[in-house]
Design a protein around this motif. Structure first.
Motif, short mmCIF file in Angstrom:
data_model
loop_
_atom_site.label_atom_id
_atom_site.label_comp_id
_atom_site.label_asym_id
_atom_site.label_seq_id
_atom_site.Cartn_x
_atom_site.Cartn_y
_atom_site.Cartn_z
N VAL A 4 0.64 -0.64 -0.31
CA VAL A 4 -0.04 0.06 -0.01
C VAL A 4 0.75 1.75 -0.02
O VAL A 4 2.18 1.18 0.79
CB VAL A 4 -1.47 -0.42 0.90
CG1 VAL A 4 -1.74 1.00 1.54
CG2 VAL A 4 -1.92 -1.00 0.87
N THR A 5 0.85 2.39 -0.79
CA THR A 5 1.39 3.89 -0.66
C THR A 5 0.62 4.65 -0.18
O THR A 5 -0.63 4.59 -0.52
CB THR A 5 1.51 3.82 -2.35
OG1 THR A 5 2.33 2.53 -3.09
CG2 THR A 5 2.55 5.04 -2.46
N THR A 6 1.26 5.44 0.88
CA THR A 6 -0.11 6.37 1.30
C THR A 6 0.68 7.74 1.19
O THR A 6 2.26 7.43 0.84
CB THR A 6 0.08 6.25 2.69
OG1 THR A 6 1.21 6.61 3.82
CG2 THR A 6 -0.73 4.80 3.03
N HIS A 21 -5.69 11.40 4.25
CA HIS A 21 -4.45 10.34 3.89
C HIS A 21 -4.92 9.29 2.79
O HIS A 21 -6.44 9.80 3.06
CB HIS A 21 -4.61 10.06 5.81
CG HIS A 21 -3.66 9.17 5.06
ND1 HIS A 21 -2.23 8.20 5.71
CD2 HIS A 21 -4.17 7.33 5.63
CE1 HIS A 21 -2.13 7.82 5.65
NE2 HIS A 21 -2.98 6.75 4.96
N ALA A 23 -4.44 6.64 0.46
CA ALA A 23 -3.97 5.30 0.31
C ALA A 23 -4.40 4.23 -0.63
O ALA A 23 -5.66 4.45 -0.98
CB ALA A 23 -4.75 3.90 2.35
N ASP A 45 -4.17 8.64 13.53
CA ASP A 45 -4.46 7.03 13.39
C ASP A 45 -4.65 6.28 12.90
O ASP A 45 -4.75 5.38 12.48
CB ASP A 45 -2.90 7.31 14.11
CG ASP A 45 -1.64 7.61 14.07
OD1 ASP A 45 -1.97 8.43 12.58
OD2 ASP A 45 -0.38 7.25 14.75
N ARG A 48 -6.17 6.42 9.70
CA ARG A 48 -4.90 6.57 8.20
C ARG A 48 -5.40 4.76 8.76
O ARG A 48 -4.52 4.56 7.57
CB ARG A 48 -4.48 7.16 9.11
CG ARG A 48 -4.03 8.74 9.39
CD ARG A 48 -2.67 9.44 9.82
NE ARG A 48 -3.07 10.34 9.67
CZ ARG A 48 -3.12 11.75 10.59
NH1 ARG A 48 -3.37 10.65 11.54
NH2 ARG A 48 -3.34 12.35 10.62
N ARG A 49 -5.23 4.38 9.72
CA ARG A 49 -5.18 3.06 9.47
C ARG A 49 -6.16 1.97 9.14
O ARG A 49 -5.85 0.77 8.45
CB ARG A 49 -4.86 1.99 10.70
CG ARG A 49 -3.85 2.11 11.58
CD ARG A 49 -3.16 1.74 12.91
NE ARG A 49 -4.28 1.53 14.32
CZ ARG A 49 -3.84 2.86 14.85
NH1 ARG A 49 -2.78 3.40 14.79
NH2 ARG A 49 -5.15 2.86 16.03
N ASP A 52 -5.53 2.42 5.48
CA ASP A 52 -4.55 1.18 5.19
C ASP A 52 -5.11 0.06 4.66
O ASP A 52 -4.76 -0.57 4.05
CB ASP A 52 -3.56 1.50 6.12
CG ASP A 52 -2.96 2.87 5.77
OD1 ASP A 52 -2.86 3.93 4.68
OD2 ASP A 52 -1.75 2.94 6.25
N ALA A 55 -6.91 -0.30 1.69
CA ALA A 55 -6.16 -0.57 -0.26
C ALA A 55 -5.75 -1.37 0.38
O ALA A 55 -5.75 -2.44 -0.96
CB ALA A 55 -5.07 0.45 0.28
N GLU A 56 -5.70 -2.46 0.90
CA GLU A 56 -5.48 -3.63 1.35
C GLU A 56 -6.48 -4.49 0.51
O GLU A 56 -5.58 -5.39 -0.26
CB GLU A 56 -4.99 -3.78 2.71
CG GLU A 56 -3.61 -3.30 3.25
CD GLU A 56 -2.15 -4.37 2.98
OE1 GLU A 56 -2.54 -5.71 2.17
OE2 GLU A 56 -0.89 -3.92 3.72
#
Length: 241
Positions: A4-6, A21, A23, A45, A48-49, A52, A55-56
């Protein structure tokens, strides 16, 4: 494990410079996209997690900002900003549309396949985007059940999923009833899940600052609500093989 790119994205909204943020899933092709809204305290966060993690799963995800890059951990400061915001559907829509425009402009995002998911204030903003007729494939809101202006829910063009804790004093039974009545009268394809024994913000991990009364983490229901959100996306916004 998928790579994953953030990156951080800034954009104007509500008279502020918002700091979101973004992702991106592995690969180079276009993917379905998710707009992810935070609780009233603001982007942290935790969101943000979550971005992510989505996005995974293959979704281009933008976790959007509410407070110009600030996290309002002091309840009085958070309420001073959020209560007027929640009373102003046009301001909520402005914040939502600004973030949605950023997501649509991302080259990896399929602009015709976007869902809006939010928690608390972020969930109410997701609902207001639907009431404003935004082209979304799904709306999900966890403990954010604001009722819109009369008749505007008829403009929602996608399924709506909502979740709330049974012991949430902030999303009280009368508010839940008003929300479900609005969805029913508008003919929306909607689902409503009540998580037994859970308080407000039950999905949010414990924090190291003062919170409002009636807020508390419920680990099992937090996992269940996340699975329910992922299932909503899988149904309404499947990721191509």
């Amino acid at each position: 494990m998928t790579t994953v790119t953030t990156r951080t994205v800034t954009y104007p909204a509500d008279g502020l410079t918002m700091v979101g943020h973004l992702a991106l899933p592995a690969g180079t092709g276009r993917r379905p996209a998710v707009l992810l809204g935070p609780e009233g305290m603001g982007l942290s966060d935790v969101e943000r997690r979550r971005a992510d993690a989505l996005a995974e799963l293959g979704y281009v995800t933008l976790a959007f900002d509410l407070h110009g890059g600030r996290y309002l951990g002091e309840p009085a400061e958070m309420l001073a900003r959020c209560l007027p915001l929640l009373d102003d559907p046009d301001r909520m829509r402005g914040i939502g549309h600004a973030a949605l425009d950023v997501l649509r402009a991302e080259p990896r995002a399929d602009p015709d396949r976007i869902a809006a998911i939010g928690y608390g204030t972020g969930g109410m903003i997701a609902l207001e985007l639907g009431r404003d007729g935004a082209d979304l494939r799904a709306i999900g809101t966890v403990n954010g059940l604001g009722t819109g202006r009369p008749g505007e829910a008829a403009r929602i063009r996608c399924p709506v999923w909502a979740g709330v804790g049974s012991e949430d004093p902030i999303m009280a039974p009368a508010q839940r009833d008003a929300f479900t009545a609005e969805m029913r009268s508008a003919g929306v394809d909607w689902r409503f899940v009540v998580y037994g024994g859970a308080l407000h913000a039950f999905h949010h991990p414990p924090v190291d600052h003062t919170t409002l009364p009636g807020v508390g983490h419920h680990p099992r229901h937090a996992e269940r609500a996340w699975r329910d959100v992922v299932d909503l996306l899988a149904e309404c916004l499947p990721v191509p093989e």
